[in-house]
Design an enzyme around this catalytic site. Sequence first.
Site, PDB file in Angstrom:
ATOM      1  N   VAL A  64      34.871  52.129  11.278  1.00 20.00           N
ATOM      2  CA  VAL A  64      34.753  52.968  12.466  1.00 20.00           C
ATOM      3  C   VAL A  64      35.969  53.882  12.516  1.00 20.00           C
ATOM      4  CG1 VAL A  64      34.652  53.007  14.980  1.00 20.00           C
ATOM      5  CG2 VAL A  64      33.462  51.205  13.718  1.00 20.00           C
TER       6      VAL A  64
ATOM      7  N   GLY B  92      39.440  40.223  15.498  1.00 20.83           N
ATOM      8  CA  GLY B  92      40.408  39.166  15.253  1.00 20.83           C
ATOM      9  C   GLY B  92      41.303  38.935  16.455  1.00 20.83           C
TER      10      GLY B  92
ATOM     11  N   ASP C 141      47.927  28.303  18.424  1.00 19.50           N
ATOM     12  CA  ASP C 141      47.649  29.683  18.034  1.00 19.50           C
ATOM     13  C   ASP C 141      48.897  30.509  17.778  1.00 19.50           C
ATOM     14  OD1 ASP C 141      45.063  28.934  18.437  1.00 19.50           O
ATOM     15  OD2 ASP C 141      44.690  30.222  20.169  1.00 19.50           O
TER      16      ASP C 141
ATOM     17  N   HIS D 292      16.451   7.280  10.877  1.00 24.25           N
ATOM     18  CA  HIS D 292      15.319   8.156  10.613  1.00 24.25           C
ATOM     19  C   HIS D 292      14.401   8.183  11.838  1.00 24.25           C
ATOM     20  CE1 HIS D 292      11.977  10.078   8.503  1.00 24.25           C
ATOM     21  NE2 HIS D 292      11.193   9.175   9.080  1.00 24.25           N
TER      22      HIS D 292
ATOM     23  N   MET E   9      43.218  29.887  14.252  1.00 21.83           N
ATOM     24  CA  MET E   9      43.346  29.826  15.712  1.00 21.83           C
ATOM     25  C   MET E   9      42.156  29.080  16.292  1.00 21.83           C
ATOM     26  SD  MET E   9      44.902  33.538  16.695  1.00 21.83           S
ATOM     27  CE  MET E   9      46.601  33.958  16.322  1.00 21.83           C
ATOM     28  N   LEU E  10      42.229  27.764  16.202  1.00 21.45           N
ATOM     29  CA  LEU E  10      41.152  26.897  16.666  1.00 21.45           C
ATOM     30  C   LEU E  10      41.712  25.885  17.658  1.00 21.45           C
ATOM     31  CD1 LEU E  10      39.541  26.203  13.169  1.00 21.45           C
ATOM     32  CD2 LEU E  10      38.641  27.722  14.944  1.00 21.45           C
ATOM     33  N   ALA E  11      40.969  25.652  18.729  1.00 20.86           N
ATOM     34  CA  ALA E  11      41.435  24.732  19.768  1.00 20.86           C
ATOM     35  C   ALA E  11      41.653  23.333  19.224  1.00 20.86           C
ATOM     36  CB  ALA E  11      40.424  24.705  20.922  1.00 20.86           C
ATOM     37  N   HIS E  12      40.738  22.879  18.357  1.00 20.75           N
ATOM     38  CA  HIS E  12      40.875  21.509  17.844  1.00 20.75           C
ATOM     39  C   HIS E  12      42.040  21.377  16.871  1.00 20.75           C
ATOM     40  CE1 HIS E  12      37.627  23.697  15.701  1.00 20.75           C
ATOM     41  NE2 HIS E  12      38.124  23.162  14.605  1.00 20.75           N
TER      42      HIS E  12
END
Length: 262
Positions: free
Chosen positions: A33, A68, A109, A241, A115-118
Amino acid sequence: MDRICPAMDKELSKKFQSTLKKQGFKFSMKTKVIKSELTSDGVVLTTEASKGGKEQSKTFDIVLVATGRRPFTDGLGLDKLGIQMDKLGRIEVDDHFRTAVPNIYAVGDCIDGPMLAHKAEEEGIAAVEIIAGYAGHVNYDAIPGVVYTYPEVASVGKTEEELKEAGVKFAKGSFPFQANSRARANGSADGFVKILTDAETDKILGVHIMGPNAGEMIAEGVLGMEYGASAEDIARTCHAHPTLSEAFKEACMDAYDKPIHF
């Protein structure tokens, strides 16, 4: 980019993109862009090929910018404390999450890594354990990532491309949800489970899933990798199953031998 989710396993990424196309998504790859303009009719985007070329303009009702994230460390006065940051604004820490100031720790972060919360949660627990004098640890090879779309996509560990680049000999097992009775009964059978293992030891090196409840199913792969499981370990574990998890079991069977139902 020539495909979506470029950090993802290539086979998984291509299948994911083709599935989204069937749902009506349109992709403009290798495109950038160069201008956006807000008008009374909507948002006008001007684009061109990444390598240069003829400009094209299209009008859209809404444009979501999702290029990002970056750490929120500006204006916190960290430099006055002597805390060091890299060129991306991330706080530099050692293997024990200590900053350049010994009594200040950082996790989540604002430091290097996904950058993941877990991931941040695990680092927070490990940091507190270290502060308390225990042996806190985070296994970064077993941090799952999930794309919360329909169908969901989830991965943990190494991709095929990473293993090839590292020269690691590996085996691959896969199983389609089209051959899973629960997925077919639910009318949600797009996708597959893919297992990557060490060719000599059968140890699981990577798990990649696209399909129903992939974000939940990936936990079995994370648990297996955390404890050094082989594909045969999981394949010889009884799975209820009919469940979606049977696809995981059969992908593991395919990695070291062959599945029963495909």
